[in-house]
Motif scaffolding. Sequence first.
Motif, PDB file in Angstrom:
ATOM      1  N   ASN A   1       6.288   5.858 -18.567  1.00 15.49           N
ATOM      2  CA  ASN A   1       5.961   4.540 -17.715  1.00 15.49           C
ATOM      3  C   ASN A   1       5.516   4.703 -16.428  1.00 15.49           C
ATOM      4  N   LEU A   2       4.515   5.714 -16.475  1.00 14.14           N
ATOM      5  CA  LEU A   2       3.669   6.069 -15.141  1.00 14.14           C
ATOM      6  C   LEU A   2       3.166   4.886 -14.568  1.00 14.14           C
ATOM      7  N   ALA A   3       2.355   4.319 -15.313  1.00 13.55           N
ATOM      8  CA  ALA A   3       1.520   2.911 -14.901  1.00 13.55           C
ATOM      9  C   ALA A   3       2.530   2.093 -14.148  1.00 13.55           C
ATOM     10  N   ASN A   4       3.776   1.750 -14.860  1.00 14.63           N
ATOM     11  CA  ASN A   4       4.783   0.780 -14.218  1.00 14.63           C
ATOM     12  C   ASN A   4       5.209   1.446 -12.624  1.00 14.63           C
ATOM     13  N   GLU A   5       5.469   2.836 -12.775  1.00 19.42           N
ATOM     14  CA  GLU A   5       5.668   3.364 -11.621  1.00 19.42           C
ATOM     15  C   GLU A   5       5.119   3.274 -10.418  1.00 19.42           C
ATOM     16  N   VAL A   6       3.962   3.220 -10.943  1.00 12.82           N
ATOM     17  CA  VAL A   6       2.547   3.335  -9.901  1.00 12.82           C
ATOM     18  C   VAL A   6       2.450   1.882  -9.233  1.00 12.82           C
ATOM     19  N   TYR A   7       2.453   0.966 -10.102  1.00 15.80           N
ATOM     20  CA  TYR A   7       2.566  -0.429  -9.634  1.00 15.80           C
ATOM     21  C   TYR A   7       3.591  -0.726  -8.604  1.00 15.80           C
ATOM     22  N   ILE A   8       5.082  -0.134  -8.891  1.00 14.21           N
ATOM     23  CA  ILE A   8       6.025  -0.602  -8.445  1.00 14.21           C
ATOM     24  C   ILE A   8       5.956   0.183  -7.009  1.00 14.21           C
ATOM     25  N   THR A   9       5.502   1.343  -6.899  1.00 14.01           N
ATOM     26  CA  THR A   9       5.666   2.198  -5.775  1.00 14.01           C
ATOM     27  C   THR A   9       4.493   1.655  -4.725  1.00 14.01           C
ATOM     28  N   GLN A  10       3.354   0.931  -5.408  1.00 14.15           N
ATOM     29  CA  GLN A  10       2.572   0.176  -4.696  1.00 14.15           C
ATOM     30  C   GLN A  10       3.080  -1.070  -3.864  1.00 14.15           C
ATOM     31  N   GLN A  11       3.844  -1.527  -4.635  1.00 12.10           N
ATOM     32  CA  GLN A  11       4.586  -2.772  -4.121  1.00 12.10           C
ATOM     33  C   GLN A  11       5.368  -2.420  -2.787  1.00 12.10           C
ATOM     34  N   LEU A  12       6.185  -1.535  -2.980  1.00 11.83           N
ATOM     35  CA  LEU A  12       6.988  -0.878  -2.060  1.00 11.83           C
ATOM     36  C   LEU A  12       6.109  -0.448  -0.629  1.00 11.83           C
ATOM     37  N   ALA A  13       5.021   0.333  -1.090  1.00 11.89           N
ATOM     38  CA  ALA A  13       4.061   0.712   0.017  1.00 11.89           C
ATOM     39  C   ALA A  13       3.614  -0.717   0.777  1.00 11.89           C
ATOM     40  N   ARG A  14       3.529  -1.783  -0.018  1.00 13.45           N
ATOM     41  CA  ARG A  14       2.688  -2.930   0.656  1.00 13.45           C
ATOM     42  C   ARG A  14       4.064  -3.502   1.712  1.00 13.45           C
ATOM     43  N   ILE A  15       5.158  -3.525   1.120  1.00 14.13           N
ATOM     44  CA  ILE A  15       6.366  -4.094   2.007  1.00 14.13           C
ATOM     45  C   ILE A  15       6.274  -3.259   3.424  1.00 14.13           C
ATOM     46  N   GLN A  16       6.289  -1.963   3.209  1.00 18.65           N
ATOM     47  CA  GLN A  16       6.252  -1.013   4.347  1.00 18.65           C
ATOM     48  C   GLN A  16       4.928  -1.556   5.178  1.00 18.65           C
ATOM     49  N   ARG A  17       4.013  -1.613   4.786  1.00 18.08           N
ATOM     50  CA  ARG A  17       2.728  -2.283   5.559  1.00 18.08           C
ATOM     51  C   ARG A  17       3.124  -3.523   6.349  1.00 18.08           C
ATOM     52  N   GLU A  18       3.483  -4.468   5.666  1.00 15.96           N
ATOM     53  CA  GLU A  18       3.942  -5.881   6.254  1.00 15.96           C
ATOM     54  C   GLU A  18       4.812  -5.734   7.304  1.00 15.96           C
ATOM     55  N   LEU A  19       5.908  -4.711   7.344  1.00 15.66           N
ATOM     56  CA  LEU A  19       6.935  -4.436   8.166  1.00 15.66           C
ATOM     57  C   LEU A  19       6.311  -3.566   9.469  1.00 15.66           C
ATOM     58  N   GLY A  20       5.178  -2.961   9.189  1.00 13.67           N
ATOM     59  CA  GLY A  20       4.393  -2.001  10.218  1.00 13.67           C
ATOM     60  C   GLY A  20       4.901  -0.722  10.166  1.00 13.67           C
ATOM     61  N   TYR A  21       5.700  -0.294   9.306  1.00 13.31           N
ATOM     62  CA  TYR A  21       5.999   1.049   8.979  1.00 13.31           C
ATOM     63  C   TYR A  21       4.855   1.877   8.397  1.00 13.31           C
ATOM     64  N   THR A  22       4.219   2.585   9.291  1.00 14.29           N
ATOM     65  CA  THR A  22       3.015   3.266   8.912  1.00 14.29           C
ATOM     66  C   THR A  22       3.298   4.524   8.309  1.00 14.29           C
ATOM     67  N   SER A  23       4.418   5.271   8.647  1.00 17.41           N
ATOM     68  CA  SER A  23       4.533   6.556   8.063  1.00 17.41           C
ATOM     69  C   SER A  23       5.235   6.305   6.461  1.00 17.41           C
ATOM     70  N   GLU A  24       5.874   5.176   6.228  1.00 17.86           N
ATOM     71  CA  GLU A  24       6.542   5.053   5.107  1.00 17.86           C
ATOM     72  C   GLU A  24       5.549   4.592   4.148  1.00 17.86           C
ATOM     73  N   ASN A  25       4.471   3.718   4.632  1.00 21.42           N
ATOM     74  CA  ASN A  25       3.296   3.287   3.927  1.00 21.42           C
ATOM     75  C   ASN A  25       2.453   4.313   3.578  1.00 21.42           C
ATOM     76  N   GLU A  26       2.256   5.130   4.221  1.00 20.73           N
ATOM     77  CA  GLU A  26       1.312   6.626   3.833  1.00 20.73           C
ATOM     78  C   GLU A  26       2.108   7.180   2.759  1.00 20.73           C
ATOM     79  N   LYS A  27       3.465   7.603   3.021  1.00 24.33           N
ATOM     80  CA  LYS A  27       4.327   8.454   2.022  1.00 24.33           C
ATOM     81  C   LYS A  27       4.091   7.797   0.650  1.00 24.33           C
ATOM     82  N   LEU A  28       4.333   6.545   0.457  1.00 28.67           N
ATOM     83  CA  LEU A  28       4.482   5.938  -0.657  1.00 28.67           C
ATOM     84  C   LEU A  28       3.178   5.891  -1.397  1.00 28.67           C
TER      85      LEU A  28
END
Length: 543
Positions: A65-92
């Motif tokens: 289920n790697l494709a699903n995990e990539v998609y989900i991780t990208q959504q989490l990165a987008r949330i961090q970007r929306e909140l302005g958490y640059t380091s978390e966005n980068e890590k994800l």
Amino acid sequence: MKSTVTSFLFFSILIIGSQISHAQIADSLNYYSSVIRNPTQPDDLAKAYKFFIKEKAKHANNDKNLANEVYITQQLARIQRELGYTSENEKLNLESLRLLDKIELKTDWTQITYMSIINELGKVYRKKRDYARAIALYDEALDSAKNASEQAILYNNKGQVFESQEDYETALSFYKKAYDATRKIDNLRETARVLSNLSFIKSKLRIPNAEDGLKEALDIRANNSYTSDLGSSFDHLSRFYYTLNDSISTKKYSDSYIQLARTLNQGPQLLNALKLKIETGEPKYAIEYIKVNDSINNLKTEKRNNFNYYVYQYDKKERDLQESQLFNERLLYLILFIVLATISLYLILKYKHKKEKYQEIYNTETRISRKIHDEVANDVYHVMTQLQTSPHSDKELLDDLEHIYNRTRDISRQNSTINLKTPYAELLSDLLIAYNDDNVTVITKNLQKIEWEKLKDIQKTTIYRVLQELLTNMKKHSNASIVVLSFEKSGKYLIINYKDNGIGTSLTKRNGLQNTENRIQSINGTITFESEINKGFKAIIMI
């Protein structure tokens, strides 16, 4: 045939249920992805975050289920970007790259996702002014670029990195490569973007025809309704004319930028437009710039606070739910333990009671056997000896045989079945009368006043046998002439007092007394004995 049909229906239900479950998950993924793009409620991002965190945990360490995990991780990165958490966005995003690299079968989706991650990471590194990492990232992506469209994006991004460092010559070279790539594709939006950047750098380097390129890019965007991109053209043109000291044109395009930003109601666009105004000679917009900047920062802070608050609340609810479930599980185990303990205790007591019953039967059989041996067999043997050795008259023999008969009858009576259908007071009267003779008088008190019908059959049988045992012992051992039996009701208890005027005993519990005690205890009653040598015998039964 029936079994086959049943199996088919069962598997059909499983398949349908599985499809419905997958459909529901897909709907939830789409829903929460749209929530991230356009949050409307204070807890939207927190809800989406909790959903995708749970989904990520489901797919973790599962290479299928790697494709699903990539998609989900990208959504989490987008949330961090929306909140302005640059380091978390980068890590994800870096984690997304690692997961994407593990997918063996590359598809158009993996390539598009790869390019999206690279672009996002490039923005992160530019924001952090880590230009070297941004360039290295774009170079790596260029090595795997599949088409001119991807090349155009990457060259344009490299140009922006060098532009940020004010290395305009190098930026120009990459913008030119990007523009050449856009001419191979049919993508006017990307063409306008690259052309505007290229022309603006040309203007910085005083290269002719920069104005034409800037206006051409503006026309493409205006004519194709690329409204959100117009701000970039207005910014470039206003700055271009500002360098030429053309205040009218400068103001014209900066005004257009502010009007566009107000129309779109986009805070970042308005902030950039106000900044443009200040940097192109209109400081009066500084106060509004500060207000808008503060408002944007306050909104960011509020968004972060809301996110943190609701995530905490949802985590707390989950912890409370888990604790409640744990409590319920422990309670269930306790109830099961109590039930099992109760059942075990019941079985133990039942076994003990059964064992006691068997013991009582054994004792009764032993007692009967001993009586037959001691009282009947010895007498029969005595008669037989008399017949063999001494001449006796027929009358004496008959008397001896009658005595044996009477003894045998007494044993039979003591162990025969009691007919409880007969009125119980009558049964007891018959029993007591049987022990009356020329030598013994049995007196009863209040026998008829007791409500015997309220007693259970086992209680009646026990009372009968115990009284029988006491009277038999009296006959055999006490030499009593008077026996008094009194019956009375005291509260919920039945009390029976036995008293004789015999020779008494030292109260060592012989078989007879022990049998009576065992019988009474079997029905949860008590029996106590009082006696001394030559002072008679007393027994008190309480049931």
